[in-house]
Design a protein around this motif. Structure first.
Motif, short mmCIF file in Angstrom:
data_model
loop_
_atom_site.label_atom_id
_atom_site.label_comp_id
_atom_site.label_asym_id
_atom_site.label_seq_id
_atom_site.Cartn_x
_atom_site.Cartn_y
_atom_site.Cartn_z
N ASP A 1 15.09 -46.77 -1.96
CA ASP A 1 15.86 -47.62 -1.05
C ASP A 1 16.55 -46.77 0.01
N ILE A 2 16.19 -47.00 1.25
CA ILE A 2 16.86 -46.32 2.36
C ILE A 2 18.15 -47.07 2.66
N VAL A 3 19.26 -46.35 2.62
CA VAL A 3 20.57 -46.99 2.81
C VAL A 3 21.28 -46.50 4.07
N THR A 4 20.82 -45.39 4.63
CA THR A 4 21.49 -44.84 5.81
C THR A 4 20.47 -44.34 6.81
N ALA A 5 20.75 -44.60 8.09
CA ALA A 5 19.96 -44.04 9.18
C ALA A 5 20.91 -43.29 10.10
N LEU A 6 20.57 -42.07 10.40
CA LEU A 6 21.37 -41.26 11.32
C LEU A 6 20.56 -41.03 12.59
N GLU A 7 21.15 -41.36 13.75
CA GLU A 7 20.47 -41.16 15.01
C GLU A 7 21.33 -40.30 15.93
N VAL A 8 20.71 -39.28 16.50
CA VAL A 8 21.38 -38.38 17.43
C VAL A 8 20.62 -38.45 18.76
N PRO A 9 21.15 -39.18 19.77
CA PRO A 9 20.47 -39.26 21.06
C PRO A 9 20.84 -38.08 21.97
N ARG A 10 19.83 -37.53 22.63
CA ARG A 10 20.05 -36.40 23.54
C ARG A 10 19.21 -36.60 24.80
N PRO A 11 19.81 -36.43 25.98
CA PRO A 11 19.01 -36.50 27.21
C PRO A 11 18.12 -35.28 27.34
N ALA A 12 16.95 -35.47 27.94
CA ALA A 12 16.01 -34.37 28.12
C ALA A 12 15.13 -34.67 29.33
N ARG A 13 14.28 -33.72 29.65
CA ARG A 13 13.30 -33.89 30.72
C ARG A 13 11.91 -33.99 30.10
N ALA A 14 11.09 -34.86 30.64
CA ALA A 14 9.76 -35.08 30.09
C ALA A 14 8.89 -33.84 30.25
N THR A 15 8.22 -33.46 29.17
CA THR A 15 7.21 -32.42 29.27
C THR A 15 5.97 -33.01 29.94
N GLN A 16 5.02 -32.15 30.28
CA GLN A 16 3.80 -32.65 30.91
C GLN A 16 3.05 -33.59 29.96
N ASP B 1 21.08 -41.31 -2.59
CA ASP B 1 21.57 -40.00 -3.04
C ASP B 1 21.77 -39.04 -1.88
N GLY B 2 21.58 -39.53 -0.65
CA GLY B 2 21.75 -38.66 0.52
C GLY B 2 20.55 -37.80 0.82
N ARG B 3 19.43 -38.09 0.18
CA ARG B 3 18.20 -37.32 0.41
C ARG B 3 17.48 -37.87 1.64
N ALA B 4 17.10 -36.98 2.54
CA ALA B 4 16.32 -37.40 3.71
C ALA B 4 14.89 -37.68 3.27
N VAL B 5 14.39 -38.85 3.61
CA VAL B 5 13.03 -39.22 3.22
C VAL B 5 12.08 -39.28 4.42
N GLU B 6 12.64 -39.26 5.61
CA GLU B 6 11.82 -39.26 6.83
C GLU B 6 12.69 -38.83 7.99
N THR B 7 12.09 -38.13 8.95
CA THR B 7 12.79 -37.81 10.18
C THR B 7 11.81 -37.94 11.33
N ALA B 8 12.32 -38.31 12.49
CA ALA B 8 11.44 -38.54 13.64
C ALA B 8 12.17 -38.21 14.93
N ASP B 9 11.39 -37.87 15.93
CA ASP B 9 11.90 -37.70 17.29
C ASP B 9 11.28 -38.80 18.14
N LEU C 1 15.25 -40.05 27.01
CA LEU C 1 16.21 -39.97 25.93
C LEU C 1 15.44 -39.65 24.66
N VAL C 2 15.79 -38.55 24.02
CA VAL C 2 15.15 -38.18 22.75
C VAL C 2 16.13 -38.51 21.63
N ILE C 3 15.71 -39.41 20.73
CA ILE C 3 16.55 -39.84 19.62
C ILE C 3 16.05 -39.16 18.35
N GLU C 4 16.88 -38.30 17.80
CA GLU C 4 16.56 -37.66 16.52
C GLU C 4 17.04 -38.59 15.41
N ARG C 5 16.09 -39.22 14.73
CA ARG C 5 16.44 -40.19 13.69
C ARG C 5 16.01 -39.70 12.32
#
Length: 254
Positions: free
Chosen positions: A187-202, A227-235, A217-221
């Protein structure tokens, strides 16, 4: 120019914005040549070019090869709301997001199993660098137009022996991380998102149909279980010219 004064190209870019806001040039109008503007501002053509490039990135101007620089048509910018609500609707969160905007949400995905986790990804997942993961790259579309990109990582130690190892294959293909993990007892109970501005690569520019260097905008989710274990991360990469990302929070009564 003193050390506390802004660079010349920034001063010129600000003045060009003012002149655009004052409708000195209308949509589709051609600006004076760089040589003419350079003479007007008392700078070199390269300074004017840098100022115009900044406004091109912002979507205020557009350059046409062999023709000059023109006032760009205003871009349509939609609001993309991210909230806990988006995970409770069932199915794909992206498809539901687009449905609420009256648009058809689709995507293409490519997964690679047994991909060693780079150091940064390993740190986000709380695993050893080089630990095997499933890496999935996504291209998302709204009404068949590029909307956003995503690169997702899931530890194979969690999904490796399950029928949902590959996100876009198996019985729950395309249903989202939360539903897939729930099907194997996580069961996923928490999502953490960190948004950061960036410039597009080619590469990002090619996939999104924008220019290299455009604002994104690049969102690190990251998703966590009880139990606080990360089960997935994405950009997640969102083109700034098309989407305004807003966050919605529930306000709990005291």
């Amino acid at each position: 120019m003193g050390h506390d004064e802004p660079p010349q190209q920034e001063v010129i870019a600000n003045d060009l914005r003012r002149r655009l806001d004052d409708n000195e040039w209308g949509v589709g109008d051609r600006l004076p040549s760089r040589a003419q503007l350079a003479e007007e501002y008392g700078v070199g053509p390269n300074v004017v070019q840098k100022a115009q490039e900044r406004l091109i990135i912002e979507g205020r101007l557009e350059g046409r090869v062999g023709s000059g620089t023109f006032v760009a048509k205003p871009r349509q910018r939609r609001r993309m709301i991210r909230s806990r609500h988006r995970e409770r609707r069932g199915g794909s969160p992206f498809r539901a997001d687009m449905a609420e905007l009256g648009r058809a949400g689709t995507w293409e995905a490519h997964s690679q199993a047994r991909t060693p986790a780079p150091n940064q990804i390993a740190q986000r997942l709380g695993i050893e660098p080089g630990a095997l993961c499933v890496r999935t790259s996504y291209e998302f579309f709204a009404d068949a137009q590029p909307a956003q990109l995503s690169v997702s990582w899931e530890p194979m130690s969690i999904t490796g022996d399950s029928p949902v190892m590959l996100p876009e294959m198996g019985p729950l293909a395309g249903t989202g991380v939360v539903a897939r993990m729930r099907s194997i007892g996580i069961d996923i109970v928490t999502a953490l998102e960190v948004p950061r501005p960036a410039r597009a690569t080619q590469e990002q520019a090619n996939l999104l149909g924008i220019n290299r260097g455009d604002l994104v905008l690049v969102i690190e989710r990251s998703y966590f279980d009880g139990d606080g274990r990360a089960v997935e991360t994405a950009d997640i990469t969102v083109p700034d010219s098309r989407w305004e990302v807003a966050y919605e929070f529930a306000v709990l009564a005291p």
